[in-house]
Each structure stands twice: as C-alpha cells, then as structure tokens.
Design a protein around this motif. Structure first.
Motif, PDB file in Angstrom:
ATOM      1  N   ALA A  75       0.836  -1.203   0.000  1.00  0.00           N
ATOM      2  CA  ALA A  75       0.000   0.000   0.000  1.00  0.00           C
ATOM      3  C   ALA A  75       0.870   1.252   0.000  1.00  0.00           C
ATOM      4  N   CYS A  76       1.951   1.202   0.752  1.00  0.00           N
ATOM      5  CA  CYS A  76       2.871   2.340   0.837  1.00  0.00           C
ATOM      6  C   CYS A  76       3.528   2.590  -0.520  1.00  0.00           C
ATOM      7  N   GLY A  77       3.987   1.544  -1.170  1.00  0.00           N
ATOM      8  CA  GLY A  77       4.615   1.681  -2.482  1.00  0.00           C
ATOM      9  C   GLY A  77       3.664   2.236  -3.523  1.00  0.00           C
ATOM     10  N   GLU A  78       2.425   1.767  -3.491  1.00  0.00           N
ATOM     11  CA  GLU A  78       1.421   2.275  -4.435  1.00  0.00           C
ATOM     12  C   GLU A  78       1.156   3.752  -4.199  1.00  0.00           C
ATOM     13  N   LYS A  79       1.032   4.124  -2.934  1.00  0.00           N
ATOM     14  CA  LYS A  79       0.778   5.528  -2.591  1.00  0.00           C
ATOM     15  C   LYS A  79       1.948   6.407  -3.035  1.00  0.00           C
ATOM     16  N   TRP A  80       3.200   5.958  -2.772  1.00  0.00           N
ATOM     17  CA  TRP A  80       4.395   6.718  -3.140  1.00  0.00           C
ATOM     18  C   TRP A  80       4.457   6.920  -4.655  1.00  0.00           C
ATOM     19  N   ASN A  81       4.124   5.887  -5.403  1.00  0.00           N
ATOM     20  CA  ASN A  81       4.187   5.982  -6.866  1.00  0.00           C
ATOM     21  C   ASN A  81       3.117   6.895  -7.445  1.00  0.00           C
ATOM     22  N   THR A  82       2.000   7.054  -6.739  1.00  0.00           N
ATOM     23  CA  THR A  82       0.934   7.914  -7.251  1.00  0.00           C
ATOM     24  C   THR A  82       1.024   9.351  -6.721  1.00  0.00           C
ATOM     25  N   MET A  83       1.907   9.587  -5.753  1.00  0.00           N
ATOM     26  CA  MET A  83       2.033  10.931  -5.182  1.00  0.00           C
ATOM     27  C   MET A  83       2.664  11.890  -6.185  1.00  0.00           C
ATOM     28  N   ALA A  84       2.257  13.143  -6.103  1.00  0.00           N
ATOM     29  CA  ALA A  84       2.872  14.192  -6.918  1.00  0.00           C
ATOM     30  C   ALA A  84       4.218  14.568  -6.306  1.00  0.00           C
ATOM     31  N   PHE A  85       5.084  15.131  -7.117  1.00  0.00           N
ATOM     32  CA  PHE A  85       6.414  15.509  -6.644  1.00  0.00           C
ATOM     33  C   PHE A  85       6.324  16.515  -5.503  1.00  0.00           C
ATOM     34  N   GLU A  86       5.349  17.410  -5.571  1.00  0.00           N
ATOM     35  CA  GLU A  86       5.185  18.440  -4.538  1.00  0.00           C
ATOM     36  C   GLU A  86       4.936  17.808  -3.169  1.00  0.00           C
ATOM     37  N   GLU A  87       4.235  16.671  -3.145  1.00  0.00           N
ATOM     38  CA  GLU A  87       3.977  15.982  -1.882  1.00  0.00           C
ATOM     39  C   GLU A  87       5.238  15.278  -1.378  1.00  0.00           C
ATOM     40  N   LYS A  88       6.068  14.833  -2.304  1.00  0.00           N
ATOM     41  CA  LYS A  88       7.283  14.107  -1.941  1.00  0.00           C
ATOM     42  C   LYS A  88       8.408  15.027  -1.473  1.00  0.00           C
ATOM     43  N   VAL A  89       8.330  16.309  -1.831  1.00  0.00           N
ATOM     44  CA  VAL A  89       9.404  17.256  -1.521  1.00  0.00           C
ATOM     45  C   VAL A  89       9.720  17.270  -0.026  1.00  0.00           C
ATOM     46  N   LYS A  90       8.701  17.211   0.792  1.00  0.00           N
ATOM     47  CA  LYS A  90       8.877  17.214   2.245  1.00  0.00           C
ATOM     48  C   LYS A  90       9.854  16.094   2.671  1.00  0.00           C
ATOM     49  N   TYR A  91       9.664  14.913   2.124  1.00  0.00           N
ATOM     50  CA  TYR A  91      10.496  13.770   2.483  1.00  0.00           C
ATOM     51  C   TYR A  91      11.889  13.858   1.851  1.00  0.00           C
ATOM     52  N   TYR A  92      11.951  14.415   0.642  1.00  0.00           N
ATOM     53  CA  TYR A  92      13.254  14.610   0.001  1.00  0.00           C
ATOM     54  C   TYR A  92      14.096  15.612   0.800  1.00  0.00           C
TER      55      TYR A  92
END
Length: 117
Positions: A75-92
């Motif tokens: 579920a986590c992998g699916e969510k990560w793959n569908t997230m927009a880059f803007e949402e991932k920036v926090k973790y990056y």
C-alpha cells in the motif's frame, strides 16, 4: 530374458584427474566483505523510508485489522508511486538534511581514522 537394450545402462566409474599441464590454476573465490568498521557512521535512509514511517502510522490507524508488513508495504509503495512531486518534496528535504549530516560525520570519522593510523 531381457536384452541389453531393454536394461538400464550401468553408470561409469569416474576418476578425478589432476590439473592439466599448462592450464591456469583456479583462484579461490573472494570472500564476501565483512561488516566493515562498526564505529563508522551509518548511512541515512532515503526519502521513501521517511515517507514509509509516516504512512505506516496513519495506515495502521485507518486499518487496524491489517497486521501484515507485506500488505502495508504494498500500500505504501502504491501511494508513493501515485504521489505528486510536490507531496514528496517534504520527504526529500528530510533525506537531504540527513545525508548532509552523514557526510559531515564521515569527514570527521575519516579524520579520526587517519590520525590513529
């Protein structure tokens, strides 16, 4: 009475021969690397692992019946793959900060290591 073609052939006896003259000697396979220096700084996790920490907490609250790490991971992998880059920036950003800290710690570690040699 069975004929020779109807019976199973007997296995041949094999003899181990030494190396042929002029052939290169076999080198032993290299052993896998050990754990290395246990005092060295540990590499920081990637952005995905910081996301997984947060996701796991919320996923367990929303789905208390799910106990399998495999299902949570999928579920986590699916969510990560569908997230927009803007949402991932926090973790990056978190991963980049931790990586910079790791680099500084490695520089200090290497200085101490070479002083003691």
């Amino acid at each position: 009475m069975k004929t020779r073609s109807q019976t199973a052939p007997k296995p041949l006896k094999t003899v181990a021969l030494g190396p042929r003259p002029g052939s290169p000697k076999r080198r032993p396979r290299p052993k896998p690397a050990g754990k290395g220096d246990l005092r060295a700084p540990k590499k920081p996790p990637t952005a995905f692992f910081y996301f997984m920490e947060d996701f796991r907490k919320t996923y367990k609250q929303e789905n208390p019946s799910v106990k399998s790490m495999q299902e949570i991971g999928k579920a986590c992998g699916e969510k990560w793959n569908t997230m927009a880059f803007e949402e991932k920036v926090k973790y990056y950003d978190i991963a980049t900060e931790k990586r910079a800290e790791f680099e500084k710690a490695m520089v200090e570690y290497n200085k101490k290591k070479w002083r003691n040699v």
